[in-house]
Design a protein around this motif. Structure first.
Motif, PDB file in Angstrom:
ATOM      1  N   ALA A 143       0.832  -1.089  -0.017  1.00  0.00           N
ATOM      2  CA  ALA A 143       0.082  -0.138  -0.117  1.00  0.00           C
ATOM      3  C   ALA A 143       0.892   1.279  -0.008  1.00  0.00           C
ATOM      4  O   ALA A 143       1.848   1.301   0.687  1.00  0.00           O
ATOM      5  N   ASP A 144       0.190   2.282  -0.767  1.00  0.00           N
ATOM      6  CA  ASP A 144       0.996   3.434  -0.839  1.00  0.00           C
ATOM      7  C   ASP A 144       0.786   4.358   0.370  1.00  0.00           C
ATOM      8  O   ASP A 144      -0.403   5.028   0.494  1.00  0.00           O
ATOM      9  N   LEU A 145       1.704   4.604   1.363  1.00  0.00           N
ATOM     10  CA  LEU A 145       1.328   5.580   2.334  1.00  0.00           C
ATOM     11  C   LEU A 145       0.854   6.966   2.123  1.00  0.00           C
ATOM     12  O   LEU A 145       0.229   7.557   2.663  1.00  0.00           O
ATOM     13  N   ALA A 146       1.608   7.667   0.954  1.00  0.00           N
ATOM     14  CA  ALA A 146       1.173   8.847   0.656  1.00  0.00           C
ATOM     15  C   ALA A 146      -0.327   9.079   0.204  1.00  0.00           C
ATOM     16  O   ALA A 146      -0.906   9.840   0.686  1.00  0.00           O
ATOM     17  N   LYS A 147      -0.774   7.931  -0.322  1.00  0.00           N
ATOM     18  CA  LYS A 147      -2.167   8.000  -0.707  1.00  0.00           C
ATOM     19  C   LYS A 147      -3.059   7.888   0.588  1.00  0.00           C
ATOM     20  O   LYS A 147      -4.074   8.446   0.759  1.00  0.00           O
ATOM     21  N   ILE A 148      -2.561   7.206   1.414  1.00  0.00           N
ATOM     22  CA  ILE A 148      -3.167   6.824   2.593  1.00  0.00           C
ATOM     23  C   ILE A 148      -3.370   8.001   3.466  1.00  0.00           C
ATOM     24  O   ILE A 148      -4.520   8.492   3.814  1.00  0.00           O
ATOM     25  N   GLN A 149      -2.355   8.715   3.614  1.00  0.00           N
ATOM     26  CA  GLN A 149      -2.335  10.162   4.234  1.00  0.00           C
ATOM     27  C   GLN A 149      -3.030  10.882   3.558  1.00  0.00           C
ATOM     28  O   GLN A 149      -3.712  12.075   4.245  1.00  0.00           O
ATOM     29  N   ALA A 150      -3.484  11.158   2.062  1.00  0.00           N
ATOM     30  CA  ALA A 150      -4.164  11.783   1.673  1.00  0.00           C
ATOM     31  C   ALA A 150      -5.572  11.488   1.441  1.00  0.00           C
ATOM     32  O   ALA A 150      -6.497  12.466   0.991  1.00  0.00           O
ATOM     33  N   ASP A 151      -6.167  10.396   1.857  1.00  0.00           N
ATOM     34  CA  ASP A 151      -7.298   9.826   1.778  1.00  0.00           C
ATOM     35  C   ASP A 151      -7.754   9.691   0.543  1.00  0.00           C
ATOM     36  O   ASP A 151      -8.826  10.310   0.182  1.00  0.00           O
ATOM     37  N   LYS A 152      -6.995   9.112  -0.469  1.00  0.00           N
ATOM     38  CA  LYS A 152      -7.313   8.912  -1.890  1.00  0.00           C
ATOM     39  C   LYS A 152      -7.010   7.332  -2.232  1.00  0.00           C
ATOM     40  O   LYS A 152      -6.040   7.163  -2.820  1.00  0.00           O
ATOM     41  N   PRO A 153      -8.142   6.602  -1.996  1.00  0.00           N
ATOM     42  CA  PRO A 153      -8.225   5.356  -2.121  1.00  0.00           C
ATOM     43  C   PRO A 153      -8.271   5.113  -3.744  1.00  0.00           C
ATOM     44  O   PRO A 153      -8.954   5.663  -4.245  1.00  0.00           O
ATOM     45  N   ASP A 154      -7.684   3.948  -4.136  1.00  0.00           N
ATOM     46  CA  ASP A 154      -7.830   3.617  -5.482  1.00  0.00           C
ATOM     47  C   ASP A 154      -9.172   2.522  -5.730  1.00  0.00           C
ATOM     48  O   ASP A 154      -9.841   2.679  -6.632  1.00  0.00           O
ATOM     49  N   ALA A 155      -9.497   2.044  -4.422  1.00  0.00           N
ATOM     50  CA  ALA A 155     -11.032   1.236  -4.505  1.00  0.00           C
ATOM     51  C   ALA A 155     -11.227   1.134  -2.982  1.00  0.00           C
ATOM     52  O   ALA A 155     -10.388   1.241  -2.021  1.00  0.00           O
ATOM     53  N   VAL A 156     -12.726   0.890  -2.921  1.00  0.00           N
ATOM     54  CA  VAL A 156     -13.126   0.590  -1.701  1.00  0.00           C
ATOM     55  C   VAL A 156     -14.043  -0.869  -1.774  1.00  0.00           C
ATOM     56  O   VAL A 156     -14.705  -1.061  -2.755  1.00  0.00           O
ATOM     57  N   VAL A 157     -13.683  -1.758  -1.013  1.00  0.00           N
ATOM     58  CA  VAL A 157     -14.231  -3.253  -1.234  1.00  0.00           C
ATOM     59  C   VAL A 157     -14.787  -3.743  -0.029  1.00  0.00           C
ATOM     60  O   VAL A 157     -14.566  -3.104   0.959  1.00  0.00           O
ATOM     61  N   PHE A 158     -15.342  -4.794  -0.165  1.00  0.00           N
ATOM     62  CA  PHE A 158     -16.006  -5.696   0.950  1.00  0.00           C
ATOM     63  C   PHE A 158     -15.163  -6.915   0.828  1.00  0.00           C
ATOM     64  O   PHE A 158     -15.057  -7.540  -0.282  1.00  0.00           O
ATOM     65  N   ASN A 159     -14.853  -7.452   1.970  1.00  0.00           N
ATOM     66  CA  ASN A 159     -14.043  -8.416   2.309  1.00  0.00           C
ATOM     67  C   ASN A 159     -12.513  -8.651   1.220  1.00  0.00           C
ATOM     68  O   ASN A 159     -12.420  -9.796   0.902  1.00  0.00           O
TER      69      ASN A 159
END
Length: 901
Positions: A779-795
């Motif tokens: 996972a890309d920490l810079a994206k996490i810190q910017a709250d910019k996910p590539d996808a939102v998923v179930f399970n």
């Protein structure tokens, strides 16, 4: 009552060699303690450039300043308390000279790493202090009975303990490692700090604190003085014996006994304080010191009672040592010297008041500043906050030194001449008298307290604002300019601790070869890499490596390449002194840390994985969706669970693979289930390549030990009892926590609410986010810190239940447990075409199904919240389910219920 001014029938203080007067004697006798305090301040200010600075700071205080003061003042108090002839001071002067020679030898030898000199210096320290104990003991035996003569035996016992502690200190200096080091460290602390320092302080304060308050000693204090040494001494001996024998329970008993002794001695002190509340620096600082001693003892007793190993206890001891140094020893030393030095230097009552007023300046402000800042520095705060508050503690404690200089150099007031009457202040002069400054009005005291608190708050806020969550910088690999090699080598000692390199800046003459000897003194695995390609490899706690960084021609960056550590500030700089300016790196040039997480601008897509995302793309043949059927409720009330942490290359969307950090190979990890009252024994084994941990929201317990980071190859057992119903998240709590969760380290524990009715089908859906690094990366920490996910998923997989729908039949009651694992995005769970007859969220029914006309359309959950919904499908067909945060549904948070007739 002031028993230390002019004891009846004898000189007020020992005469120095050659008939030296009292003031001259104390100026010379206390000079070494002041010298070591000044040295301490200097080392604290430049500690990043001083070898073994942590050891040095503690020992300059305890071994240098405190030991000198104990010898000087125990001698002084013995003469004040005991009735009989006063011995000559020549022997005392000789002991002080030998003591400081020995202390200097120990300090120099530790910095220069000469163990034999350390041993000889330790032996000499122990011999000098033991000789002091013998002199005091003989003096006490020959003296006539006196009310507080028993206090001298505190000094004798304390001084007889120090040789043992000095010997243990020499053994520790011989690089004893592992469990033996932890045990010897506790022996060293208990004998030296609790024994030598603690016994002396508690014995002295029984009479000194009331004197500071200018009130009478409480009734019964003499009996406490006679008996109080026994629990204190027993506590020291039990703690030291338990540590030496490896019996941690005995250490707990000893520490509790010592704490009981402190409480017992404080009973008459509390009466004195209640009768005359403190308003001046000396008693305020002394009381604060006692409080920190009690806090430290409580913490140590708790650690010995709960630590699973001596290694874990070692980390706790190291966290308590600075509190004992700054909170206890430094404050009580400052209090004693601030009160006693004006008294023994004499010069008449007005001169004493003048010096006392100077040393008492900003008293409340200083005490509040030191103690509030110390509390703030112990909290889990950003690094800059900790540095700032630690500086405030230093400033508040060191304030005594310039005030002492002013007090010694101040010109006497006219009224200071012995026998002269105090001059009345000129009318309208407006300047406060020394007594007014020494005893400020209540309003002024509250103002000073508020000012001290405000300064700490400002530093905390400034540190939070200024401390970035990551410090990525452009790589200089390949930018080294040609330089003539000097043939010389610069060698640097570096340590890793608290997500930092120490020192964080290394100066190297351009053309020199740089060799770094690095030691990991942290509790986590780290490594060291440079932009020039040098690296240490993974270093476990306690391990060392030598890194040859090559010939340094230009400035270079270095960092820890463990995923997320560089972003948490674990970086350092190599500065090539005398080199020509390096060419400016082109925008975007960053070789980054391993794992593909550094150098990515917030919100920017990492190359590879994100570009492969196609939410409508069918997965490969043979794809199996994550089993969403909830496991059945297991039998029994005790559940033994084994969780293994592994790095797992996993497909997270059609054609997109990431190296996830997993519990038992899947993300989310296995769903656990139980009922209220069940006990879970979870064994976590780390078979991954970096440190990880686990935090169960389903349990309520102190997180210090069970949630600690477990290094590769290690295991721990986490036990908790489920006392409340719900769907509870578990996750890795190792920093950066957001990245560990986003990279797969989460799961659910379902604790059924009592009397939960049965249903026909039961599913569990855990929503999380994907912040994709490069293909096969993490996972890309810079994206996490910017709250910019590539996808939102179930399970754990985008749109998997669109490709492999969940099943139900018309008329069946279906229960769906939903957990939002985050780390950042909320959810609003909705079934298109369905209506919920029951909604249970975070411990309560929002809709219990009793009213057939009531319904709900969505279950709203923030990250780490969960609940369940129930519904019955009225017709056959396909019923999509989504997060009604529609942007998230459109990037993977969706699925389908396939309902048969």
């Amino acid at each position: 009552m002031n028993i230390f001014l002019t004891p009846p029938g004898k000189p007020a203080a020992p005469q120095g060699p050659g008939g030296m007067n009292r003031a001259g004697w104390h100026l010379r006798a206390n000079a070494p303690a002041v010298f070591w305090l000044v040295a301490l301040v200097v080392v604290v200010l430049i500690h990043r450039n001083v070898p073994d600075s942590g050891w040095l700071m503690v020992h300059l205080l305890f071994l240098g300043a405190v030991t000198n003061s104990i010898l000087v003042w125990s001698w002084h108090f013995a003469q004040a308390l005991l009735r009989g002839p006063t011995p000559d001071s020549r022997g005392m002067a000789a002991r002080l000279v030998l003591l400081n020679v020995a202390v200097l030898a120990v300090v120099v030898s530790m910095v220069a790493d000469i163990w034999l000199l350390t041993l000889l210096g330790s032996i000499l320290v122990g011999a000098v202090v033991a000789a002091h104990a013998v002199v005091l003991g003989l003096r006490a035996r020959r003296a006539l009975p006196s009310r507080f003569g028993a206090t001298v035996w505190y000094y004798v016992a304390a001084c007889l303990l120090l040789p043992v502690g000095a010997g243990v200190g020499a053994a520790l200096a011989a690089n004893v490692a592992g469990e033996a080091h932890a045990r010897l460290l506790l022996v060293h602390l208990s004998v030296n700090v609790l024994g030598f320092v603690g016994l002396t302080v508690m014995g002295t304060l029984m009479t000194l604190l009331p004197t500071m308050l200018r009130t009478r000693v409480a009734d019964g204090a003499d009996q406490v003085a006679r008996h109080g040494a026994f629990p204190l001494l027993a506590g020291v001996l039990l703690t030291a014996a338990g540590a030496a024998a490896g019996v941690m329970f005995l250490c707990t008993v000893g520490l509790l006994a010592y704490l009981g002794g402190v409480v017992y001695v404080c009973i008459p002190l509390a009466k004195a304080v209640r009768g005359k509340p403190p308003v001046n620096f000396a008693p305020l600082s002394a009381i604060a010191a006692i409080v920190w001693l009690a806090v430290s003892l409580t913490r140590l007793a708790g650690l010995t009672a709960t630590a699973g190993s001596w290694t874990a206890l070692h980390q706790g001891i190291e966290s308590v040592a600075p509190v004992l140094a700054a909170g206890f020893a430094a404050q009580v030393l400052g209090a004693a010297l601030s009160y006693l030095l004006p008294v023994v230097l004499g010069g008449g009552p007005a001169r004493v008041r003048q010096r006392t007023a100077i040393l008492d300046k900003a008293a409340v402000f200083r005490v509040v500043l030191v103690n509030v800042a110390l509390v703030a520095s112990l909290l889990p705060v950003p690094s800059l906050v900790r540095v700032g508050t630690a500086f405030l503690v230093l400033a508040g404690l060191a304030w005594f030194l310039p005030l002492l200089g002013v007090a010694l150099l101040a010109k006497p007031l006219e009224s200071s001449t012995p026998g002269a009457r105090p001059a009345a202040p000129a009318a309208g002069a407006g300047a406060p008298s020394p007594r007014a400054a020494w005893n400020p009005a209540p309003g002024r005291r509250w103002g000073m307290a508020a000012a001290g608190l405000a300064v700490v708050v400002l530093v905390v806020v400034a540190g939070i604002v200024a401390d970035p969550s990551s410090l990525p910088g452009p790589s200089q690999a390949g930018t080294q300019a040609a330089v003539h090699a000097t043939g010389q080598t610069t060698t640097v000692e570096m340590t890793m601790k608290d997500m930092r390199f120490h020192p964080s800046t290394v100066d190297v003459p351009a053309g020199n070869r740089l060799v770094i000897h690095v030691t990991n003194v942290d509790s986590m695995v780290h490594d060291l890499v440079t932009a020039g390609g040098a690296e240490s490899g993974r270093l476990y706690p306690g391990e060392k490596a030598t890194v040859d960084a090559g010939v340094i021609a230009a400035n270079l960056d270095g960092w820890c390449s463990i995923v997320g550590h560089r972003q948490q500030g674990m970086v350092f700089s190599i500065v090539a002194t005398g080199a020509a300016p390096a060419p400016t790196a082109m925008p975007g040039m960053d070789h980054g840390a391993s794992g593909g997480t550094s150098g990515t601008a917030p919100g920017a897509a990492s190359p590879g994985a994100a570009s492969l995302l196609d939410f409508m793309k069918q997965p490969a043949a043979g794809f199996k969706a994550h089993n969403a059927v909830i496991p059945p409720l297991p039998a029994g009330t005790v559940h033994n669970v084994a969780l293994k942490v592994t790095d797992q290359l996993t497909e997270v969307a059609a054609g997109v693979k990431q190296t996830l950090w997993t519990y038992n190979g899947t993300a989310p990890g296995p769903t656990l289930r139980g009922k209220v009252g069940d006990k879970f024994n979870v064994t976590l084994t780390n078979d991954a390549t970096m440190g990880h941990s686990i935090d169960f929201h389903a349990g309520s317990l102190a997180p210090d030990q069970p949630m600690r980071t477990v290094n590769p190859g290690e295991s721990l057992t986490y036990t908790f009892t489920a006392t409340r119903a719900g769907i509870w998240m578990y996750h890795c709590s190792t920093m950066p926590m957001s990245e560990h969760i986003a990279n797969g380290m989460f799961g659910a524990v379902i604790i059924d609410p009592p009397k939960l009715p049965p249903v026909d089908k039961e599913y569990v859906l855990i929503q999380s986010e994907l912040y994709l690094g490069p293909q096969d990366g993490v996972a890309d920490l810079a994206k996490i810190q910017a709250d910019k996910p590539d996808a939102v998923v179930f399970n754990g997989y985008a749109n998997q239940y669109g490709f492999r729908p969940l099943t139900a039949k018309v008329g069946e009651k279906v229960r769906i447990w939903v957990l939002d694992a985050g780390p950042n995005r909320a959810t609003s769970f909705h079934v298109v075409g369905g209506q919920f007859s029951t909604v249970w969220s975070e411990g309560r029914y929002l809709l219990d199904g009793s009213d057939p006309t009531a319904g709900s359309q969505a279950l709203a959950l923030a990250p780490a919240q969960g609940g369940f919904v129930e519904l019955t499908f009225p017709q056959a067909g396909s019923y999509p389910f989504v997060s009604h945060y529609m942007v998230d549904a459109e990037r993977g948070a969706r699925g389908v219920f396939k309902v048969a007739g």
